[in-house]
Design a protein around this motif. Structure first.
Motif, mmCIF file in Angstrom:
data_model
loop_
_atom_site.group_PDB
_atom_site.id
_atom_site.type_symbol
_atom_site.label_atom_id
_atom_site.label_comp_id
_atom_site.label_asym_id
_atom_site.label_seq_id
_atom_site.Cartn_x
_atom_site.Cartn_y
_atom_site.Cartn_z
ATOM 1 N N LEU A 166 -0.996 14.133 -13.274
ATOM 2 C CA LEU A 166 0.360 14.029 -12.792
ATOM 3 C C LEU A 166 0.324 13.226 -11.363
ATOM 4 N N LYS A 167 -0.512 13.182 -10.501
ATOM 5 C CA LYS A 167 -0.579 12.525 -9.314
ATOM 6 C C LYS A 167 -0.944 11.195 -9.753
ATOM 7 N N PHE A 168 -1.781 10.754 -10.676
ATOM 8 C CA PHE A 168 -2.141 9.328 -10.845
ATOM 9 C C PHE A 168 -0.861 8.763 -11.398
ATOM 10 N N ALA A 169 0.063 9.591 -12.393
ATOM 11 C CA ALA A 169 1.038 8.896 -13.259
ATOM 12 C C ALA A 169 2.180 8.778 -12.162
ATOM 13 N N SER A 170 2.227 9.692 -11.064
ATOM 14 C CA SER A 170 3.239 9.470 -9.970
ATOM 15 C C SER A 170 3.110 8.194 -8.934
ATOM 16 N N LYS A 171 1.667 8.103 -8.667
ATOM 17 C CA LYS A 171 1.488 6.798 -8.016
ATOM 18 C C LYS A 171 1.649 5.505 -8.816
ATOM 19 N N ARG A 172 1.192 5.546 -10.023
ATOM 20 C CA ARG A 172 1.279 4.390 -10.949
ATOM 21 C C ARG A 172 2.806 4.053 -11.261
ATOM 22 N N ASP A 173 3.451 5.080 -11.825
ATOM 23 C CA ASP A 173 4.771 4.809 -12.335
ATOM 24 C C ASP A 173 5.919 4.762 -11.447
ATOM 25 N N LEU A 174 5.861 5.719 -10.401
ATOM 26 C CA LEU A 174 6.899 5.806 -9.268
ATOM 27 C C LEU A 174 6.562 5.353 -8.024
ATOM 28 N N GLY A 175 5.464 4.932 -7.874
ATOM 29 C CA GLY A 175 5.013 4.415 -6.335
ATOM 30 C C GLY A 175 5.169 5.500 -5.330
ATOM 31 N N ARG A 176 4.768 6.725 -5.844
ATOM 32 C CA ARG A 176 4.930 7.875 -4.726
ATOM 33 C C ARG A 176 3.497 8.769 -4.850
ATOM 34 N N ASP A 177 2.668 8.328 -4.004
ATOM 35 C CA ASP A 177 1.232 9.065 -4.193
ATOM 36 C C ASP A 177 1.190 10.422 -3.126
ATOM 37 N N TYR A 178 0.490 11.168 -3.700
ATOM 38 C CA TYR A 178 0.542 12.345 -2.663
ATOM 39 C C TYR A 178 -0.972 13.065 -2.947
ATOM 40 N N VAL A 179 -1.523 13.932 -1.843
ATOM 41 C CA VAL A 179 -2.616 14.600 -1.886
ATOM 42 C C VAL A 179 -2.211 16.077 -3.063
ATOM 43 N N VAL A 180 -3.173 16.386 -3.975
ATOM 44 C CA VAL A 180 -2.991 17.577 -4.708
ATOM 45 C C VAL A 180 -3.071 18.924 -4.034
ATOM 46 N N PRO A 181 -1.847 19.636 -3.600
ATOM 47 C CA PRO A 181 -1.883 20.732 -2.881
ATOM 48 C C PRO A 181 -2.978 21.732 -3.280
ATOM 49 N N PRO A 182 -3.175 22.563 -2.238
ATOM 50 C CA PRO A 182 -4.277 23.663 -2.613
ATOM 51 C C PRO A 182 -3.794 24.586 -3.592
ATOM 52 N N LEU A 183 -4.883 25.400 -4.155
ATOM 53 C CA LEU A 183 -4.649 26.261 -5.039
ATOM 54 C C LEU A 183 -4.012 27.362 -4.540
ATOM 55 N N GLU A 184 -2.947 27.962 -5.511
ATOM 56 C CA GLU A 184 -2.461 29.300 -4.913
ATOM 57 C C GLU A 184 -2.416 30.341 -5.998
ATOM 58 N N GLY A 185 -2.078 31.537 -5.653
ATOM 59 C CA GLY A 185 -1.986 32.526 -6.688
ATOM 60 C C GLY A 185 -1.112 33.654 -6.359
ATOM 61 N N MET A 241 0.937 -1.215 -0.072
ATOM 62 C CA MET A 241 -0.078 -0.040 -0.061
ATOM 63 C C MET A 241 0.867 1.330 0.022
ATOM 64 N N THR A 242 0.694 2.118 -0.911
ATOM 65 C CA THR A 242 1.268 3.278 -1.200
ATOM 66 C C THR A 242 1.245 4.315 -0.059
ATOM 67 N N ASN A 243 2.087 5.051 0.533
ATOM 68 C CA ASN A 243 2.053 6.016 1.354
ATOM 69 C C ASN A 243 1.560 7.390 0.919
ATOM 70 N N LYS A 244 0.610 8.073 1.174
ATOM 71 C CA LYS A 244 0.210 9.363 0.366
ATOM 72 C C LYS A 244 0.856 10.740 1.281
ATOM 73 N N THR A 245 1.503 11.467 0.592
ATOM 74 C CA THR A 245 2.181 12.467 1.111
ATOM 75 C C THR A 245 1.123 13.769 1.067
ATOM 76 N N ASP A 246 0.651 14.399 2.212
ATOM 77 C CA ASP A 246 0.307 15.542 2.111
ATOM 78 C C ASP A 246 1.055 16.716 2.363
ATOM 79 N N PHE A 247 1.384 17.717 1.549
ATOM 80 C CA PHE A 247 2.470 18.660 1.554
ATOM 81 C C PHE A 247 1.784 19.801 2.667
#
Length: 211
Positions: free
Chosen positions: A60-79, A1-7
């Protein structure tokens, strides 16, 4: 199970408290970016920018999880926000004069090849109108002062005035770089009085050019 990083939880740059103005050294960070101009409440370009950023971010998130085994929460919108006459931003709040760059942070292991593939995938069906305007770029801010604002965006003016004219000069800094906002709340779903936004201002101790 992949750990999901929440930045939002792991990066110091996403930490802020209401009523506290904190000096933070922000590392270089990679972002999906798209530019625009005008009132974010009425400008079609603003909505189109949001609609272009998120499909790429999730590809990008899905590709990172699928291809690199590195899952993460998409960070918040910034401006990033500015105006040719900054009084249109901090005092008069003439939103029609505002320029902006909307951004979504991506991990430093995302490269241009992954970005290009994500853009192609995002455009395969229901192609966002401004997809071709999205870019992957590194933002270097360095030393900043930031605080947490709770409330509507229109109530930011007093906080920004205090930050710009009291907090920053009192600590021996001057403004450098562009006003930066991080939207911890989804402003499409959260009542204005409950919205949580990090307000960040890059600073420097270097004298102004020509001084």
């Amino acid at each position: 199970m992949t750990n999901k990083t929440d930045f939002k939880k792991t990066l110091d740059a996403y930490q802020a408290q209401r009523g506290r103005f904190r000096v933070v050294d922000v590392p270089d960070m990679s972002y999906l970016m798209i530019d625009g101009h005008g009132d974010p409440n009425t400008s079609p370009a603003f909505a189109e920018a949001v609609e272009a950023l998120y499909p790429v971010a999730y590809k990008l998130k899905f590709a990172s999880k699928r291809d690199l085994g590195r899952d993460y929460v998409v960070p918040p919108l910034e401006g990033l926000w500015w105006a040719e006459d900054m009084s249109a931003f901090t005092a008069a709040r003439d939103k029609s004069q505002w320029d902006w760059t909307l951004m979504l942070m991506v991990p430093d292991w995302i490269d241009q090849a992954m970005f290009g593939a994500a853009v192609e995938q995002a455009g395969a069906k229901n192609r966002p109108a401004r997809l071709d305007d999205v870019r992957l770029e590194t933002l270097s801010e360095g030393r900043c002062v930031q605080t947490l604002h709770v409330g509507s965006f229109d109530d930011e003016a007093d906080v920004l005035a205090h930050l710009h004219h009291a907090v920053i000069p009192d600590q021996g800094f001057r403004l450098a770089g562009t006003h930066h906002e991080i939207y911890l709340s989804d402003f499409r779903r959260v009542a204005p009085e409950k919205q949580r936004t990090i307000l960040r201002q890059p600073v420097t101790t270097e004298p102004a050019s020509g001084a």
